[in-house]
Design an enzyme around this catalytic site. Sequence first.
Site, PDB file in Angstrom:
ATOM      1  N   GLU A 482      38.972  20.272 -31.052  1.00 56.57           N
ATOM      2  CA  GLU A 482      40.011  19.764 -30.150  1.00 56.57           C
ATOM      3  C   GLU A 482      39.671  19.877 -28.669  1.00 56.57           C
ATOM      4  O   GLU A 482      40.406  19.361 -27.832  1.00 56.57           O
ATOM      5  CB  GLU A 482      41.334  20.480 -30.446  1.00 56.57           C
ATOM      6  CG  GLU A 482      41.929  20.056 -31.772  1.00 56.57           C
ATOM      7  CD  GLU A 482      43.195  20.817 -32.104  1.00 56.57           C
ATOM      8  OE1 GLU A 482      44.163  20.177 -32.533  1.00 56.57           O
ATOM      9  OE2 GLU A 482      43.202  22.057 -31.928  1.00 56.57           O
ATOM     10  N   GLU A 626      44.913  34.380 -35.017  1.00 58.31           N
ATOM     11  CA  GLU A 626      44.166  33.115 -35.035  1.00 58.31           C
ATOM     12  C   GLU A 626      42.739  33.279 -34.530  1.00 58.31           C
ATOM     13  O   GLU A 626      41.809  32.665 -35.053  1.00 58.31           O
ATOM     14  CB  GLU A 626      44.905  32.074 -34.191  1.00 58.31           C
ATOM     15  CG  GLU A 626      44.235  30.720 -34.201  1.00 58.31           C
ATOM     16  CD  GLU A 626      45.058  29.651 -33.506  1.00 58.31           C
ATOM     17  OE1 GLU A 626      44.677  28.474 -33.588  1.00 58.31           O
ATOM     18  OE2 GLU A 626      46.079  29.994 -32.879  1.00 58.31           O
TER      19      GLU A 626
END
Length: 692
Positions: A482, A626
Site C-alpha cells: 500500500e 500488527e
Amino acid sequence: MEYLKSTNLTTMFRYILCVIIATLFINGSAVAQIDPWIVKADKIDPSNYYGVSIANGMVGITSSPEPLKMKSIVLAGAYDLYGRGRVSNFINSINLLNMSLSIDGRTVSASTIKNFQQQLDMKHGRFSASFELEDKAKVSYTYYALRHLPYSVMVDVAITALKDIEINASNVMETPDALKDVQNYYNEIVRSHVAIKLLTSTAKSPTGKFDIAASTTFLFEEDKQQQPDVIHAMYDNNKHSMRFSKKLNAGSIYDYAVAGATLTSAHHPDPLNEVERLTIFAKMQGRDRLINHHNKAWDDLWQSDILIEGDEQAQQDVRSMLYHLYAFSREGSGMSLSPMGLSGLGYNGHVFWDTDIWMMPPLLLLHPEIAESLIDYRFKRLEAAKHNAFSHGYKGAMYPWESAQSGAEETPVWALSGPFEHHITGCVAFAAWNYYCATQDVQWLKTKGWPIIEATADFWTSRVELNDKGEYEIKNVVAADEWAENVDNNAFTNAVAKANLEIAATAAKMVGQKENPEWMKIAQRIPILKFPDGVTREHATYNGETIKQADVNLLAFPLKTITDAAQIEKDLVYYQSRVPVSGTPAMTQAIFSLLYARLGKSDQALHYFKDAYEPNLNPPFRVIAETKGGTNPYFATGAGGVLQAVMMGFGGLDITTKGIQQVKSKLPDHWKSLTIQGVGPQKKTYKVINSK
C-alpha cells in the site's frame, strides 16, 4: 580419571545429578514447562497490559487489569457512524459484566488485593482470575462468551472464606458515554419455583441508528429459601447495579454467577424484550448446564487442531492464533472477520482482503462451515458491489476496500485505497473459488460461488486497458504493497485479476453456464512485469524502494501464478531485503516463511516464522499486534498469515481443483513432527515427521 578414582560412587552420582539439573534449569525444561492450552499472567502490570479476548463469534469481551472487570464488549454485525474517518464503526456496547465486591466493608480493587493472577484457557474459551483480600478470603472468577448461545455471556464467581466474613457483591451495568437515550430497568418475574430478577439497560447507538439492549440476572446455587435478597441500586443515568449480601463461615466456599445477553436492532427487531428472554433462557438452563454446553461447543471446534512436537512455545503460540480465529468467527452467522476480530474497535471492525486472503484459508481447511459464513457475507453484499462498479463506470461487481454492514465503500476519504485498491475484487473471487476447491461442493458453486466469480470477472473486462503491444494493462491502482499508490500494472493486482478471469472460465463449464470469450483472451495477455535480471517487478515504476508488505511474493502463494522454484527464490531474495525492520504487517514474514518451507529451506523458514510474530507480542498474554513493537492487538490477520505458514508451509497442505492435497515441505530442524487434524469436510489428519 584421577578425580573419579578418588571419589566414591555416591558423591559422583550427586555430581552428575547436579550437572543434569543445572542443564535442565538453563534450558528451562525443568522449571518452566509451557502449557499448550493455558496462557498465564502471574504479574498484572496495568501500565503494560494488553487485554486478551474471549468471544463466541458474535460477542467479544476484552480483559482488564482491574479485578472483576472487563475492558470492553463489542458485537459483530452492528455498526454506526462515530470515531475514525466519518465512517461506520463497531459499537462499544453496554458493559454488562463488570462486578464489584467488598468483604467486611473492604472493597476489592487492584490496590487492595494480593497474588492477583489471570489466565486464558484456550481449550474451553474462558478467562479466569484469582486473588486474595488480606487474610479474609480467596476469590476466583471466570468469564465466558457462551459458545453455544451467540448473544449470551456469563461470569462465575467462587469465594473461599478464610475467616467468618460478610460479602457484598454487585453486578454493575454501565453504558458507554457515546451511546444515547439510556434507559435502565429492574424487573422481577416470579414463578412458583423461582424468582428471576433482571437488570436491564437500553440505549441508542451514537446517531440513533440502532437500539441496543443488555440484561443480566444472578444465578445462585442455593434453593429458593436460602437465596440472598437482591437489591437494585442506581448510580447515574449510565450506571446501575443489583447486589446482595451474604455471611460466610470460615472454611466455606460460596459460588454465584451472573448470566446475561446483549444485542441490537441489527440482530433482532425488538432487542429489549429479546435480550430479557435470552437472559431468562440462560437462567433456566442453570450454571452447570450452560458451562457444559459451552465446553462441548469448544470441544467440537478443537477436533480440528494443529499439534507441534518439539517446540512447546511454538505450540502454545500457534494454538493461541487458532483460538482467536475460532473465537472471532461463527458458523451460520453470515458475518465476516475484521483485522482485529472482536478484540475492540480496531480498523472500525471493517472487512478487508485480510479475511479473504489471510484469515479464511486456515478456517477453510479446519472448519469449512465457518469459512462458508465468511463467503456468505460477500455473497449477501454482491448487489452493493455491483452498484459500486456502476458508480465508477465499470461492469460487473467491484467490492469495496473496506466493507461493513451494507457492503458499500466504508474507507475514510483520506485513504486512496477506497477508490483505487481494486485487487480486493479478485481476492473475493479467489476466496469463493478456494471454498469450492476445498469442499468440492458443486451445488454451492452454482448458487453462491458462481454469481460472485462471474460478476467479478466481468469487472476486470471493463477495468483493463488495451495497449499498443496487445497487452491488457491495469493502470492507476493502489498495490497490495500500500505504499505504492496510483501505480500501473501492479504485480499482485494483475495476477489476481488474471486468476479471477481464469477461474470464471473454468467455473462456467462446471456449472453449465456460458463462458464470456473475453475472460481468457484478456487473462492470457495481462502483463506480469520483470526487471532485466528476471526478478518480478512490483509495478511499472518500481525501482527497489522499501515496501510495506508482501506483494510480488504472493504470486507464488497463494495465487500460484509463479511456480518455478528458481523464480520463487529469486523474488524472495530480492524482496525480503526491501522490507523494513519495523512497520510492516505480520503476514509479510509469514509468506516468506511459507515459501521457504516449500522450497525445503528450513532455516530461513523458521527465521521468518518467528520474525512474523514474536517481535509483535504484547504482555501479559502474548497477544499479537500488527507490527513489531505495535500496541494494537489483537491482529487476527497476522495470526491467519502465521497459521498459513504452519499449515501450508511446514505442513504442505494445498488447496487444489481436486480438493485438499499435500505437497513436499520441510519442518524446522528442532520440530519432531507436525500434525494437522480435522482437515476438510472429511476431517482428515495430515502429519509431517522430521526426517533429520
